[in-house]
Design an enzyme around this catalytic site. Sequence first.
Site, mmCIF file in Angstrom:
data_model
loop_
_atom_site.group_PDB
_atom_site.id
_atom_site.type_symbol
_atom_site.label_atom_id
_atom_site.label_comp_id
_atom_site.label_asym_id
_atom_site.label_seq_id
_atom_site.Cartn_x
_atom_site.Cartn_y
_atom_site.Cartn_z
ATOM 1 N N ASP A 71 -10.990 2.677 4.236
ATOM 2 C CA ASP A 71 -11.219 1.324 4.148
ATOM 3 C C ASP A 71 -12.607 1.286 3.890
ATOM 4 O O ASP A 71 -13.406 0.120 3.598
ATOM 5 C CB ASP A 71 -10.830 0.575 5.509
ATOM 6 C CG ASP A 71 -9.370 -0.075 5.365
ATOM 7 O OD1 ASP A 71 -9.150 -0.663 4.032
ATOM 8 O OD2 ASP A 71 -8.815 -0.085 6.125
ATOM 9 N N LYS A 91 0.973 -1.380 -0.059
ATOM 10 C CA LYS A 91 -0.122 0.098 -0.117
ATOM 11 C C LYS A 91 0.789 1.452 0.038
ATOM 12 O O LYS A 91 0.692 2.083 -0.806
ATOM 13 C CB LYS A 91 -0.841 -0.008 1.164
ATOM 14 C CG LYS A 91 -2.114 -0.998 1.051
ATOM 15 C CD LYS A 91 -2.798 -1.480 2.429
ATOM 16 C CE LYS A 91 -3.459 -2.490 2.187
ATOM 17 N NZ LYS A 91 -4.251 -2.782 3.546
ATOM 18 N N GLN A 146 -4.207 -1.449 9.671
ATOM 19 C CA GLN A 146 -4.051 -2.735 9.051
ATOM 20 C C GLN A 146 -4.693 -3.868 10.076
ATOM 21 O O GLN A 146 -4.265 -3.810 11.372
ATOM 22 C CB GLN A 146 -2.657 -3.164 8.588
ATOM 23 C CG GLN A 146 -2.469 -4.475 7.904
ATOM 24 C CD GLN A 146 -3.418 -4.517 6.669
ATOM 25 O OE1 GLN A 146 -3.203 -3.556 5.920
ATOM 26 N NE2 GLN A 146 -3.672 -5.472 6.060
#
Length: 296
Positions: free
Chosen positions: A120, A53, A97
């Site tokens: 997200d 990412k 994460q």
Amino acid sequence: MPARIIDGKTISEQVNAETAAAAALLSSHGVRPGIAVILVGEDPASQVYVGSKERKAKELGFHSLKIVLPASASQAELLAVIARLNADPAIHGILVQSPVPRQIDERAVILAIDPGKDVDCFHPYNVGKMLIGDTDGFLPCTPWGVMELLRRSGIDAAGRHAVVIGRSTIVGKPMMALLMQKAAGADATVTVCHSRTPDIGAFTRQADIIVSAIGKANFLKADMVKPGAVVIDVGINRIADPGTKSGFRLVGDVDFAPVAEKAGAITPVPGGVGPMTIAMLMGNTLRSAVAAQRKR
Ligand code: GUN
């Protein structure tokens, strides 16, 4: 006839090129998209994902921040980092994460992220907006990536029977919502199968489109697929392979070779849905930066 391969790598490169062009334009107007990715602990798979990412954000010309906290970090420490990033005008997207270590309550972490920076699309506010079909919010990265794979491959879900396997919060549930949405490229009739569905094959054999997100290697067999169906494989499963340096390799949920003989179109693993997830994450960050620029 063997299935057409839906090449997620190539399609994600198209999406990324569009994002990079838009990011360059936005930067020339004084707003450079910025993303912060937080990793707590040293989980090897998470380290790989976070690294990808960060790398992709830099490649697209974004401001990219990687924050690594020790596995022993407290919830208060993590919440303090999030509060700082919420207030940072150079950061438009924040991602923690998953999974996080046991001492941290993941729900509290998600709630602490400013919904306007929740790239997200995990915050209940954004999940709710997605469910009601509000188009000005974020979309969840993997399901949105699947919708883009279909759209950019010329596959229209309208009026088709889509069967989603898996009911996770990250993939299965939002996948159902996006496929059934009253919207261009969607408008499918959706069935969701899961671990308590007695005979999943009885459903998948009726499907025009199958999206498998169950996390079991080689789960979807050829006899569970209608000839000509579109098969999207969201699974990423590690299986032992003594022939590789690492001792394992990644496979999807789909028994690829036999299913590819029967399906009309299919995504490979790797190189299918995976690269789309990151591309859509960057797309959400760009969206957030555009919104920030409008507010200036
Ligand atoms: N862990 C596995 N997939 C994801 C994802 O899409 N977002 C975050 N934050 N963590 C993950």
